[in-house]
Design a protein around this motif. Sequence first.
Motif, PDB file in Angstrom:
ATOM      1  N   GLN A 108       0.844  -1.190   0.000  1.00 31.09           N
ATOM      2  CA  GLN A 108       0.000   0.000   0.000  1.00 31.09           C
ATOM      3  C   GLN A 108       0.880   1.240   0.000  1.00 31.09           C
ATOM      4  O   GLN A 108       1.866   1.323   0.738  1.00 31.09           O
ATOM      5  N   VAL A 109       0.510   2.211  -0.840  1.00 36.39           N
ATOM      6  CA  VAL A 109       1.213   3.492  -0.929  1.00 36.39           C
ATOM      7  C   VAL A 109       0.389   4.538  -0.188  1.00 36.39           C
ATOM      8  O   VAL A 109      -0.826   4.653  -0.407  1.00 36.39           O
ATOM      9  N   LEU A 110       1.030   5.301   0.684  1.00 34.75           N
ATOM     10  CA  LEU A 110       0.365   6.380   1.405  1.00 34.75           C
ATOM     11  C   LEU A 110       1.138   7.671   1.144  1.00 34.75           C
ATOM     12  O   LEU A 110       2.260   7.844   1.628  1.00 34.75           O
ATOM     13  N   LEU A 111       0.532   8.566   0.352  1.00 37.88           N
ATOM     14  CA  LEU A 111       1.128   9.882   0.126  1.00 37.88           C
ATOM     15  C   LEU A 111       0.712  10.785   1.283  1.00 37.88           C
ATOM     16  O   LEU A 111      -0.476  11.030   1.500  1.00 37.88           O
ATOM     17  N   LEU A 112       1.684  11.288   2.017  1.00 34.69           N
ATOM     18  CA  LEU A 112       1.397  11.984   3.266  1.00 34.69           C
ATOM     19  C   LEU A 112       0.693  13.314   3.045  1.00 34.69           C
ATOM     20  O   LEU A 112      -0.064  13.772   3.908  1.00 34.69           O
ATOM     21  N   ASP A 113       0.914  13.959   1.901  1.00 34.62           N
ATOM     22  CA  ASP A 113       0.291  15.256   1.657  1.00 34.62           C
ATOM     23  C   ASP A 113      -0.832  15.182   0.638  1.00 34.62           C
ATOM     24  O   ASP A 113      -1.320  16.199   0.160  1.00 34.62           O
ATOM     25  N   ASP A 114      -1.260  13.981   0.269  1.00 36.26           N
ATOM     26  CA  ASP A 114      -2.331  13.831  -0.720  1.00 36.26           C
ATOM     27  C   ASP A 114      -3.082  12.535  -0.442  1.00 36.26           C
ATOM     28  O   ASP A 114      -2.725  11.481  -0.959  1.00 36.26           O
ATOM     29  N   PRO A 115      -4.150  12.599   0.379  1.00 36.23           N
ATOM     30  CA  PRO A 115      -4.866  11.366   0.736  1.00 36.23           C
ATOM     31  C   PRO A 115      -5.610  10.731  -0.431  1.00 36.23           C
ATOM     32  O   PRO A 115      -5.978   9.564  -0.370  1.00 36.23           O
ATOM     33  N   GLU A 116      -5.868  11.478  -1.518  1.00 34.84           N
ATOM     34  CA  GLU A 116      -6.536  10.937  -2.700  1.00 34.84           C
ATOM     35  C   GLU A 116      -5.672  11.233  -3.925  1.00 34.84           C
ATOM     36  O   GLU A 116      -5.935  12.152  -4.691  1.00 34.84           O
ATOM     37  N   PRO A 117      -4.618  10.441  -4.124  1.00 37.75           N
ATOM     38  CA  PRO A 117      -3.629  10.780  -5.154  1.00 37.75           C
ATOM     39  C   PRO A 117      -4.044  10.468  -6.574  1.00 37.75           C
ATOM     40  O   PRO A 117      -3.380  10.868  -7.513  1.00 37.75           O
ATOM     41  N   GLY A 118      -5.122   9.730  -6.790  1.00 45.28           N
ATOM     42  CA  GLY A 118      -5.478   9.308  -8.135  1.00 45.28           C
ATOM     43  C   GLY A 118      -4.680   8.073  -8.528  1.00 45.28           C
ATOM     44  O   GLY A 118      -4.012   7.456  -7.697  1.00 45.28           O
ATOM     45  N   PRO A 119      -4.725   7.678  -9.806  1.00 46.96           N
ATOM     46  CA  PRO A 119      -4.063   6.449 -10.233  1.00 46.96           C
ATOM     47  C   PRO A 119      -2.552   6.490  -9.961  1.00 46.96           C
ATOM     48  O   PRO A 119      -1.889   7.499 -10.192  1.00 46.96           O
ATOM     49  N   LEU A 120      -2.027   5.364  -9.474  1.00 45.86           N
ATOM     50  CA  LEU A 120      -0.588   5.224  -9.230  1.00 45.86           C
ATOM     51  C   LEU A 120      -0.085   4.007  -9.998  1.00 45.86           C
ATOM     52  O   LEU A 120      -0.605   2.904  -9.840  1.00 45.86           O
ATOM     53  N   ASP A 121       0.907   4.223 -10.825  1.00 46.84           N
ATOM     54  CA  ASP A 121       1.535   3.146 -11.582  1.00 46.84           C
ATOM     55  C   ASP A 121       2.632   2.535 -10.715  1.00 46.84           C
ATOM     56  O   ASP A 121       3.482   3.252 -10.181  1.00 46.84           O
ATOM     57  N   VAL A 122       2.607   1.206 -10.532  1.00 45.94           N
ATOM     58  CA  VAL A 122       3.585   0.527  -9.676  1.00 45.94           C
ATOM     59  C   VAL A 122       4.347  -0.491 -10.522  1.00 45.94           C
ATOM     60  O   VAL A 122       3.730  -1.345 -11.170  1.00 45.94           O
ATOM     61  N   ARG A 123       5.672  -0.396 -10.522  1.00 43.76           N
ATOM     62  CA  ARG A 123       6.518  -1.280 -11.320  1.00 43.76           C
ATOM     63  C   ARG A 123       7.503  -2.018 -10.413  1.00 43.76           C
ATOM     64  O   ARG A 123       8.070  -1.435  -9.494  1.00 43.76           O
ATOM     65  N   LEU A 124       7.705  -3.296 -10.722  1.00 39.34           N
ATOM     66  CA  LEU A 124       8.669  -4.132 -10.013  1.00 39.34           C
ATOM     67  C   LEU A 124       9.837  -4.364 -10.963  1.00 39.34           C
ATOM     68  O   LEU A 124       9.666  -4.926 -12.053  1.00 39.34           O
ATOM     69  N   LEU A 125      11.029  -3.916 -10.570  1.00 37.89           N
ATOM     70  CA  LEU A 125      12.193  -3.918 -11.457  1.00 37.89           C
ATOM     71  C   LEU A 125      13.296  -4.792 -10.886  1.00 37.89           C
ATOM     72  O   LEU A 125      13.583  -4.747  -9.693  1.00 37.89           O
ATOM     73  N   ALA A 126      13.919  -5.580 -11.767  1.00 36.63           N
ATOM     74  CA  ALA A 126      15.128  -6.336 -11.427  1.00 36.63           C
ATOM     75  C   ALA A 126      16.231  -5.785 -12.330  1.00 36.63           C
ATOM     76  O   ALA A 126      16.346  -6.180 -13.485  1.00 36.63           O
ATOM     77  N   GLY A 127      17.003  -4.847 -11.792  1.00 38.49           N
ATOM     78  CA  GLY A 127      17.980  -4.169 -12.630  1.00 38.49           C
ATOM     79  C   GLY A 127      17.260  -3.346 -13.685  1.00 38.49           C
ATOM     80  O   GLY A 127      16.399  -2.529 -13.384  1.00 38.49           O
ATOM     81  N   GLU A 128      17.563  -3.596 -14.964  1.00 35.86           N
ATOM     82  CA  GLU A 128      16.907  -2.893 -16.062  1.00 35.86           C
ATOM     83  C   GLU A 128      15.645  -3.611 -16.525  1.00 35.86           C
ATOM     84  O   GLU A 128      14.922  -3.095 -17.384  1.00 35.86           O
TER      85      GLU A 128
ATOM     86  N   VAL B 274       9.844  -6.692 -14.153  1.00 34.31           N
ATOM     87  CA  VAL B 274       9.278  -7.991 -13.797  1.00 34.31           C
ATOM     88  C   VAL B 274       7.760  -7.936 -13.753  1.00 34.31           C
ATOM     89  O   VAL B 274       7.071  -8.902 -14.091  1.00 34.31           O
ATOM     90  N   GLY B 275       7.207  -6.822 -13.345  1.00 33.20           N
ATOM     91  CA  GLY B 275       5.758  -6.681 -13.262  1.00 33.20           C
ATOM     92  C   GLY B 275       5.358  -5.227 -13.225  1.00 33.20           C
ATOM     93  O   GLY B 275       6.128  -4.358 -12.833  1.00 33.20           O
ATOM     94  N   VAL B 276       4.128  -4.951 -13.679  1.00 33.73           N
ATOM     95  CA  VAL B 276       3.575  -3.595 -13.619  1.00 33.73           C
ATOM     96  C   VAL B 276       2.096  -3.707 -13.294  1.00 33.73           C
ATOM     97  O   VAL B 276       1.400  -4.603 -13.773  1.00 33.73           O
ATOM     98  N   THR B 277       1.623  -2.828 -12.417  1.00 30.40           N
ATOM     99  CA  THR B 277       0.220  -2.837 -12.041  1.00 30.40           C
ATOM    100  C   THR B 277      -0.180  -1.414 -11.665  1.00 30.40           C
ATOM    101  O   THR B 277       0.644  -0.493 -11.672  1.00 30.40           O
ATOM    102  N   THR B 278      -1.451  -1.232 -11.348  1.00 27.84           N
ATOM    103  CA  THR B 278      -1.958   0.073 -10.932  1.00 27.84           C
ATOM    104  C   THR B 278      -2.579  -0.057  -9.550  1.00 27.84           C
ATOM    105  O   THR B 278      -3.389  -0.957  -9.311  1.00 27.84           O
ATOM    106  N   ALA B 279      -2.183   0.816  -8.642  1.00 31.72           N
ATOM    107  CA  ALA B 279      -2.755   0.805  -7.294  1.00 31.72           C
ATOM    108  C   ALA B 279      -4.198   1.294  -7.347  1.00 31.72           C
ATOM    109  O   ALA B 279      -4.557   2.137  -8.171  1.00 31.72           O
ATOM    110  N   ASP B 280      -5.041   0.757  -6.458  1.00 34.72           N
ATOM    111  CA  ASP B 280      -6.440   1.177  -6.432  1.00 34.72           C
ATOM    112  C   ASP B 280      -6.583   2.494  -5.678  1.00 34.72           C
ATOM    113  O   ASP B 280      -5.598   3.141  -5.324  1.00 34.72           O
ATOM    114  N   GLY B 281      -7.836   2.907  -5.430  1.00 29.72           N
ATOM    115  CA  GLY B 281      -8.076   4.197  -4.788  1.00 29.72           C
ATOM    116  C   GLY B 281      -7.523   4.311  -3.383  1.00 29.72           C
ATOM    117  O   GLY B 281      -7.341   5.414  -2.878  1.00 29.72           O
TER     118      GLY B 281
END
Length: 206
Positions: free
Chosen positions: A143-163, A166-173
């Motif tokens: 879970q991502v918590l932006l301390l100055d923005d409780p409703e940040p909108g869509p967040l792109d989340v990527r899992l990287l192994a070097g370059e 490995v995976g990409v997804t979008t965090a929910d509300g």
Amino acid sequence: MPEPATLEFEKLVDWAEGRLSTEEAREVEQLLARADEGTRAEAAWLRAFGRMAEDTVISDPPADLREALVGRFDEYAEGRLRPGPLRRLVARLTFDGGLQPAFGMRSTGTSGSRQLVYSSEGADVALNLWRRRGAESFDVDGQVLLLDDPEPGPLDVRLLAGEDEVGVTTADGLGDFAFEEVPPGSYEVLVRGAGVEIRLSPVELR
């Protein structure tokens, strides 16, 4: 002394332009009688503007002038909508819960979990690492918590192994996200949203 009545601006515009039913218009006028001076002045201006618009006839501009105006507006809009500088944050490990026995819904497919919390000046990211029973892989949710923005909108989340991605997804509300069947290794988690990028210090899945 009763507090001044409040009116939604959209309803005030509908009243000024005559789009309300007789009953709704009467209700607005009753609220205006109890509204503050600023609201009454705004209502008077909207009503005057509406009357003036009714009496004003606007002819279409010549085709070449219309095309030039559209071009100028597009240039203006591009300048206004150009994204600002990206705020880059590095979140470092501040809590490691260690390996815990699996329980609840996860217990049927996993043999244990580990909770990690990464913190930065503007965001916290919590990760749960679940070791899959009988397999050399992990499920990762967080879970991502932006301390100055409780409703940040869509967040792109990527899992990287070097370059490698490995995976990409979008965090929910609520900022929640998940990856499944991730092989052991060292990974970076990169979160990106409107105007912000959060990079986690390496996550070890062993």
